[in-house]
Design an enzyme around this catalytic site. Structure first.
Site, PDB file in Angstrom:
ATOM      1  N   ASP A 359      34.372  29.680  58.726  1.00 44.42           N
ATOM      2  CA  ASP A 359      34.336  30.089  57.330  1.00 44.42           C
ATOM      3  C   ASP A 359      33.509  31.373  57.228  1.00 44.42           C
ATOM      4  OD1 ASP A 359      34.581  29.909  54.507  1.00 44.42           O
ATOM      5  OD2 ASP A 359      32.613  28.976  54.395  1.00 44.42           O
ATOM      6  N   LYS A 360      33.560  32.027  56.091  1.00 44.32           N
ATOM      7  CA  LYS A 360      32.795  33.263  55.914  1.00 44.32           C
ATOM      8  C   LYS A 360      31.507  33.019  55.140  1.00 44.32           C
ATOM      9  CE  LYS A 360      33.667  36.141  52.637  1.00 44.32           C
ATOM     10  NZ  LYS A 360      32.303  36.315  52.015  1.00 44.32           N
ATOM     11  N   GLU A 469      28.246  41.754  41.384  1.00 47.65           N
ATOM     12  CA  GLU A 469      27.859  42.285  40.082  1.00 47.65           C
ATOM     13  C   GLU A 469      26.380  42.071  39.810  1.00 47.65           C
ATOM     14  OE1 GLU A 469      30.581  40.832  37.036  1.00 47.65           O
ATOM     15  OE2 GLU A 469      31.577  42.773  37.256  1.00 47.65           O
ATOM     16  N   LYS A 516      42.681  44.504  41.000  1.00 48.31           N
ATOM     17  CA  LYS A 516      41.582  44.971  41.853  1.00 48.31           C
ATOM     18  C   LYS A 516      40.631  45.906  41.108  1.00 48.31           C
ATOM     19  CE  LYS A 516      44.026  44.587  46.272  1.00 48.31           C
ATOM     20  NZ  LYS A 516      45.235  43.955  45.716  1.00 48.31           N
ATOM     21  N   GLY A 645      38.159  31.633  51.626  1.00 52.49           N
ATOM     22  CA  GLY A 645      38.795  31.627  50.319  1.00 52.49           C
ATOM     23  C   GLY A 645      38.590  32.912  49.547  1.00 52.49           C
TER      24      GLY A 645
END
Length: 962
Positions: A359-360, A469, A516, A645
């Site tokens: 996974d990341k 953000e 995007k 994901g």
């Protein structure tokens, strides 16, 4: 805004007959298990319930109370190795086949089963307790409260879908006008919801309120839902329970636990079949030498039983106990503190891994974003020059022209902008174009209200749909422009001088994976200026901003440094321009046909010739030592696939930053495909590239696997690295399963979230990264009685167990050398120590040694036939000890203890074996001389073989240790 009165939940009736998510059994109709179906859920009216739904029970166990013992025994005896010993033990109940006491067969088998049952029961109990902690009794409503956010809330879904971005969730509009939250139980309303499914990105439903005139009917989508296994990060939530138990999205995306068997066990099982075949052949030869006289078929079985110890049950004992020691050593390794081994049956798998799937978020990265770079085209600011940015912002708000209207400011003239004004405009844009909300947290309501009123810095935390953000807003605060307040219609910034700037939010265009980019239109209340700010990926912003000659080059430079790059731009609007846009925008939003297309067209009319302000570079901090670890794995011959994901840009950036994809390596980004024809064309384009990493999205992967599973996996397995983004939990498990089927190689999966559970369970070896670890120990005990059959039991379980068992401590090379030369791992992947060639060599050595020991004892015994037993059995034990000594590469003090302890056990047991062994004969010089000769001659081939191997075909590690 809801009040602080907690709702009293109405209990939902329970039912046990829910359908399993993976399909019905043949007798489901008899069990009352129906298909998954839509439902209507009434608020506060339990008497109007039309259907009953599953209990809210979480179950990750492999067995239940009734299936535990049959299940464990089945998983043990479905393999030939164990079934062979069960048949041998059961054969002794037949009088004509009995060769000795029953305990000579059942005690070793029982010893093995006790260890297995104890280990499995301990792991099942631990799993049951973990499930019990997470189990909740369902109700009609749930009431969750943290801080207030004007009816909306943020949701953290990383444990469900792996996405780090927080999700904004919106309430049902008609319920927000109620005086109190308790009034929700008094209105006449209901929710219609679609049938349970595994899709975590979509939802279809309606909310109907019947007590109004006319009745109110609102559509429900994914933005109105909260799934289990997610966390409410901010806001107050009052929700209606729709799905429970096995119908939860998180449960439906989790595969059933399976019983894992190591590759080593399977190889031993295969070799056992070969030995059994040889055993049958030898038995047939023995009967043939007797010309199949009499009841020859019974003689075959008796010979099989007599020669049955060719497959020693001690092998199984040593394997199980060796794995326990390996598991214990992993848990106690000081280099990996806090490690817990949940399954002690497969630790040796770690030595044969060919594919690592990781996974990341939280695994490769810490999910902590840090602002690294501000680029204005002609000048760039890094972490060491942020004080310059701060001084430019300060000067911008201390100049006397700051409070002038827009028409009188220097920015409105044709004069070339100064660096100070350009920096100020960039920082101001970054401080405004986002979806971040400052929240003030304090111990009491009074303190919280006071903190919000005075914008207390110590009480403020930022909440947003993305950590990127938050990092940007935190950076603007650090350079002097602070976001201090926000609601759905306004925003407040504080300048370095303490002045509060008020902005009205006129429109906001949220980020989507298709567009995007995100934008916002705000009006500065002090000047009346209307400005359209936008930020997004360079691939889309390049066609939106005015012509420039530096954007593409600098974006590439920053991306190669592993930074997430955003392009920030703005466009000033007059009041007339905005009113014209707003009219067209509202008309597009209420359109019935092609609404999305019409809305996008109106927004795009603004997205032209925008002024490029700056580039921002944010870094997702990697976990400690990720880069050298991936480098070591690559050198060890292990291919690493990243399954996440997150979106494509984020995943690609992290892969570069972690050096999963090397800087000089080509990348093929698999374009989005939806049909078979598109998939075919893209696969052909991919086939023409060589030695390049692959980046593919989950949607495109689904199409490829549907039509071209074999072709896709063949090409993907040739890639040095693969990145799969926007993967669902089910897709992660599917990729692992396909790798196992197509390559036949061992896989290891690493993850840290609930969305990784299916992948971890599916892999041959799974590694879960936890913030908190729980240590556990498997306790077991066994007792072996001393009976007259001790010669058989002793040799197979006691006399030879300690030295052979001590081999688990053997090391070819030191761990420091192995980490320095990871290429040595490639030898382990080949499995040569248990290849058919190695097996055949050891069989030949065993035949030779058995012949030497048996015929040597026959030749050297003097007058008493009982001396043969003493000579042969003692030689057998000494040969075993010497063979272990010759096999050892690196001596450990426990190995010496094991050798001496084994010998001591034999000497001590002579007291009980006087009926079979002449103790007085053993202490004579004649006995010692004969045993020594037989032992040395029997071990001579192994010594010669070891010498020849080192001389002519040395292993790779010997070159490093010589």
């Amino acid at each position: 805004m809801t009040d602080h009165i907690p709702l009293q939940p109405v209990r939902r009736p329970h039912r046990h007959d829910s359908k399993h998510r993976h399909g019905c059994c043949p007798w489901s109709a008899c069990c009352g298990i129906g298909d998954l179906r839509p439902r209507t859920v009434w608020l506060g009216h339990p008497e109007k319930k039309e259907q009953r739904y599953p209990r809210n029970v979480i179950n990750n166990q492999k067995y239940n109370f009734f299936t535990f013992l049959p299940g464990v025994l089945f998983n043990q005896f479905k393999y030939f190795f164990n079934f062979y010993f069960l048949l041998l033990a059961c054969s002794q109940f037949v009088e004509e086949l009995r060769l000795g006491a029953l305990y000579t067969y059942w005690v070793p088998l029982g010893f093995v089963l006790i260890i297995t049952i104890t280990r499995e029961s301990t792991e099942e109990i631990r799993c049951y307790l973990r499930d019990k902690e997470n189990q909740r009794v369902p109700a009609d409503m749930i009431f969750l409260r943290t801080s207030e956010r004007n009816g909306s809330c943020f949701l953290r879904t990383d444990q469900l879908d792996g996405e780090t971005a927080w999700k904004l969730r919106l309430p049902v509009a008609c319920t927000q006008r109620l005086p109190t939250a308790a009034d929700l139980l008094q209105i006449r309303s209901y929710v219609y919801a679609e049938e349970p499914n595994i899709d975590i990105h979509n939802f279809i439903g309606t909310f109907t309120r019947e007590d109004g005139d006319p009745p109110v009917n609102e559509s429900l989508g994914i933005e109105n839902t909260l799934w289990a296994s997610t966390v409410v990060a901010s806001g107050t939530v009052v929700g209606v329970v729709i799905y429970t138990g096995k119908e939860l999205r998180s449960v439906m995306n989790t595969s059933n636990p399976r019983h894992k068997v190591g590759l080593f066990d399977l190889e031993v099982n295969c070799l056992t079949k070969i030995l059994f075949g040889a055993l049958v052949v030898v038995s047939l030869v023995m009967v043939a030498l007797q010309h199949f006289a009499g009841r020859w078929y019974l003689q075959i079985f008796r010979f099989v039983l007599l020669f049955s110890h060719i497959v020693p049950i001690s092998l199984r004992v040593n394997l199980d106990m060796g794995k326990m020691v390996f598991s214990w050593m992993i848990k106690k390794d000081p280099k990996i503190p806090g490690t817990v081994v949940r399954t002690s049956t497969i630790p040796e798998q770690l030595g044969r891994i060919s594919y690592l799937l990781t996974d990341k978020t939280g695994t490769l990265t810490q999910n902590e974003m840090v602002f690294r770079r501000l680029h204005l085209g002609t000048v760039a600011y890094g972490m060491d020059s942020m004080d310059e940015v701060q001084s430019h912002v300060f000067s911008a708000y201390t100049q006397p022209t700051f409070d002038l209207p827009a028409s009188r400011t220097p920015a409105a003239t044709k004069v070339r902008k100064t660096i100070s004004s350009r920096v100020h405009e960039a920082v101001k844009a970054i401080a405004l174009v986002h979806n971040v909300t400052p929240v003030y947290e304090a111990n009491g309501v009074t303190d919280q209200a006071e903190a919000e009123q005075h914008y207390e810095d110590t009480c403020r935390v930022y909440q947003a749909a993305s950590p990127d953000e938050v990092s940007l807003v935190q950076w603007t605060e650090s350079v002097g422009l602070t976001l201090v307040g926000r609601d759905q219609s306004s925003m407040q910034l504080r300048t370095p001088t303490g002045q509060i700037l008020n902005f009205t939010i006129l429109q906001i265009f949220h980020f989507t994976y298709e567009s995007k980019r995100m934008g916002i239109i705000v009006r500065d209340e002090s000047t009346g200026e209307i400005t359209f700010y936008m930020k997004g990926a360079d691939v889309v912003m390049a066609g939106i901003v005015q012509y420039n000659d530096w954007l593409e080059e600098e974006c590439g430079n920053m991306a190669r440094e592993g930074l997430r790059v955003l392009v920030v731009a703005k466009k000033s609007l007059t009041e007339e321009q905005y009113q014209d846009f707003e009219t067209r925008y509202l008309q597009a939003k209420i359109s019935v046909h092609d609404r999305s297309l019409k809305v996008a067209t109106v927004i795009e009319s603004l997205e032209m010739e925008m002024e490029l302000l700056c580039l921002t570079g944010v870094e997702d901090q990697l976990q400690t030592d990720v880069r050298p670890t991936l480098e070591i794995l690559r050198n060890a011959g292990i291919k690493v696939w990243m399954l996440t994901g997150d979106n494509l840009e984020t995943a690609t950036c992290t892969a570069k930053n972690a050096h999963l994809i090397t800087r000089n390596q080509d990348i093929h980004t698999f374009r989005s495909v939806t049909t078979r024809g598109e998939a075919h064309l893209e696969l052909n384009a991919f086939r023409r590239k060589h030695d390049c990493a692959l980046v593919i999205s989950g949607d495109s992967l689904e199409v490829c696997l549907k039509y071209y599973e074999y072709e896709f996996m063949e090409l993907a397995c040739q890639c040095p690295a693969v990145v799969c983004c926007r993967c669902t939990p089910t897709q992660k498990a599917q990729i692992v399963r396909l790798l196992q089927e197509r390559t036949g190689k061992l896989t290891c999966a690493v993850g840290d979230g609930g969305n990784d559970v299916s992948m971890i369970q599916e892999a041959d070896c799974g590694v879960g990264v936890e913030g908190k670890t729980v240590f556990s120990t498997v306790f077991y005990f066994a007792s072996v009685p001393l009976y007259q059959g001790f010669l058989v039991i002793g040799y197979s379980t006691i006399y030879t167990m300690f030295p052979v068992f001590s081999l688990v401590l053997d090391k070819d090379v030191k761990s420091e050398v192995a980490m320095l030369y990871p290429e040595l791992y490639k030898d382990l992947q080949k499995g040569r120590p248990l290849s058919f060639k190695t097996f055949l060599i050891w069989v030949l050595i065993s035949i030779y040694q058995g012949s030497i020991i048996m015929y040597g004892a026959l030749l050297l015994f003097e007058s008493e036939f009982v001396h043969i037993v003493a000579i042969s059995f003692t030689s057998l034990i000494l040969t075993e000890l010497l063979m272990v000594a010759l096999t050892i590469q690196t001596w450990h003090w426990l190995m010496i203890v094991g050798e001496l302890l084994s010998l001591a056990c034999y000497v001590a047991s002579l007291v009980f074996l006087h009926e079979f062994i002449d103790v007085y004969f053993i202490i004579t010089l004649s006995f010692l001389w004969k045993v020594t000769v037989i032992t040395l001659v029997s071990c001579l081939p192994l010594y010669i073989l070891k010498y020849l191997r080192r001389r002519f075909s040395p292993p790779n590690y010997s070159k490093l240790t010589s």
